[in-house]
Write an enzyme that holds these catalytic residues in place. Structure first.
Site, PDB file in Angstrom:
ATOM      1  N   HIS A 185      12.597 -18.285  52.436  1.00 35.17           N
ATOM      2  CA  HIS A 185      13.406 -18.807  53.547  1.00 35.17           C
ATOM      3  C   HIS A 185      12.868 -18.279  54.886  1.00 35.17           C
ATOM      4  CE1 HIS A 185      16.926 -18.940  50.514  1.00 35.17           C
ATOM      5  NE2 HIS A 185      16.615 -20.180  50.774  1.00 35.17           N
ATOM      6  N   LYS A 243      22.953 -25.750  44.810  1.00 36.95           N
ATOM      7  CA  LYS A 243      22.187 -26.840  44.201  1.00 36.95           C
ATOM      8  C   LYS A 243      22.667 -27.222  42.805  1.00 36.95           C
ATOM      9  CE  LYS A 243      18.085 -26.530  46.041  1.00 36.95           C
ATOM     10  NZ  LYS A 243      16.754 -26.052  46.314  1.00 36.95           N
ATOM     11  N   ARG A 256       8.626 -26.525  48.030  1.00 38.54           N
ATOM     12  CA  ARG A 256       7.803 -25.649  47.196  1.00 38.54           C
ATOM     13  C   ARG A 256       6.963 -26.467  46.231  1.00 38.54           C
ATOM     14  NH1 ARG A 256      12.972 -22.281  45.658  1.00 38.54           N
ATOM     15  NH2 ARG A 256      13.563 -24.457  45.594  1.00 38.54           N
ATOM     16  N   SER A 260      16.468 -18.452  45.403  1.00 43.53           N
ATOM     17  CA  SER A 260      17.608 -17.536  45.388  1.00 43.53           C
ATOM     18  C   SER A 260      18.119 -17.355  43.962  1.00 43.53           C
ATOM     19  CB  SER A 260      18.732 -18.066  46.281  1.00 43.53           C
ATOM     20  OG  SER A 260      18.299 -18.133  47.601  1.00 43.53           O
TER      21      SER A 260
HETATM   22  O1  PNS Z   1      19.739 -24.219  50.055  1.00 41.15           O
HETATM   23  P1  PNS Z   1      20.202 -25.547  49.570  1.00 41.15           P
HETATM   24  O2  PNS Z   1      21.192 -25.354  48.463  1.00 41.15           O
HETATM   25  O3  PNS Z   1      19.076 -26.467  49.254  1.00 41.15           O
HETATM   26  O4  PNS Z   1      21.018 -26.227  50.794  1.00 41.15           O
HETATM   27  C1  PNS Z   1      21.662 -27.461  50.634  1.00 41.15           C
HETATM   28  C2  PNS Z   1      22.493 -27.784  51.889  1.00 41.15           C
HETATM   29  C3  PNS Z   1      23.481 -26.677  52.159  1.00 41.15           C
HETATM   30  C4  PNS Z   1      21.570 -27.938  53.079  1.00 41.15           C
HETATM   31  C5  PNS Z   1      23.254 -29.130  51.605  1.00 41.15           C
HETATM   32  O5  PNS Z   1      23.997 -29.006  50.446  1.00 41.15           O
HETATM   33  C6  PNS Z   1      24.165 -29.522  52.740  1.00 41.15           C
HETATM   34  O6  PNS Z   1      23.709 -30.045  53.745  1.00 41.15           O
HETATM   35  N1  PNS Z   1      25.474 -29.267  52.575  1.00 41.15           N
HETATM   36  C7  PNS Z   1      26.483 -29.593  53.563  1.00 41.15           C
HETATM   37  C8  PNS Z   1      27.285 -30.837  53.132  1.00 41.15           C
HETATM   38  C9  PNS Z   1      26.555 -32.120  53.504  1.00 41.15           C
HETATM   39  O7  PNS Z   1      26.271 -32.375  54.648  1.00 41.15           O
HETATM   40  N2  PNS Z   1      26.240 -32.944  52.487  1.00 41.15           N
HETATM   41  C10 PNS Z   1      25.596 -34.235  52.659  1.00 41.15           C
HETATM   42  C11 PNS Z   1      24.093 -34.154  52.818  1.00 41.15           C
HETATM   43  S1  PNS Z   1      23.262 -33.799  51.342  1.00 41.15           S
END
Ligand code: PNS
Length: 165
Positions: free
Chosen positions: A21, A45, A97, A135
């Site tokens: 990150h 995820k 990645r 993570s």
């Molecule tokens: O580190 P990650 O888990 O890949 O992050 C994912 C994240 C937090 C960026 C994604 O889940 C997110 O944007 N969550 C907020 C809710 C949202 O906007 N969802 C719609 C778009 S996918």
């Protein structure tokens, strides 16, 4: 629509922040004068809740990124596109990645585009030495008492040790 984008978000769950990150944030900062690390309150995820609380994840990221000029860390709840609009950010920067990341990231970029087509999704390729850090792998190793000091900064090593003791 912004023509030149001044402010980008690096969004994620950061449960916890890793060297991978930090590499993405550093590279995002080379592309944009202002970068906000946007720590999501929501689920991770794999659909499960985060291991660390939102406050802990923000604190760990702040400590780890402390001396990076032009970078701040902020929590958000709800939709990422709404947070980007509130912050006046014009781009999202995420790390890729391996091919396995691509499908997931493409789906998110597609959804975010449908929600706000002015918000650019930009991807940077992870540095090879960080390609396999995630993570979840870090948490798994730490939960079995393994050494994660090459994967995460010292403050996160300490937090993981405390969490899994
Ligand atoms: O580190 P990650 O888990 O890949 O992050 C994912 C994240 C937090 C960026 C994604 O889940 C997110 O944007 N969550 C907020 C809710 C949202 O906007 N969802 C719609 C778009 S996918």
């Amino acid at each position: 629509m912004q023509t030149v984008i001044e402010h980008a978000l690096v969004p994620g769950t950061f449960d916890p922040i890793t060297f991978g990150h930090i590499d993405v944030v550093t590279r995002a900062r080379r592309l944009f004068p202002r970068v906000t690390v946007a720590v999501a309150a929501s689920i991770g995820k794999n659909g499960s809740g985060p291991t660390f609380s939102l406050e802990e994840r923000v604190e760990l990221a702040r400590e780890a990124l402390g001396d990076l000029d032009g970078v701040e860390v902020r929590p958000f709840r709800g939709l990422l596109v709404d947070f980007a609009r509130e912050e006046g950010a014009g781009a999202l920067v995420k790390g890729l990645r391996a091919m396995t990341d691509f499908e997931y990231e493409l789906q998110q970029a597609d959804l975010n585009y449908r929600l706000d087509s002015d918000l650019e999704s930009i991807f940077v390729m992870s540095a090879p030495q960080y390609g396999y850090i995630s993570s979840s792998v870090v948490r798994q190793i730490a939960s079995f008492g393994g050494d994660v000091s090459t994967l995460v900064p010292a403050n996160v090593v300490a937090a993981l040790r405390e969490h899994y003791k």
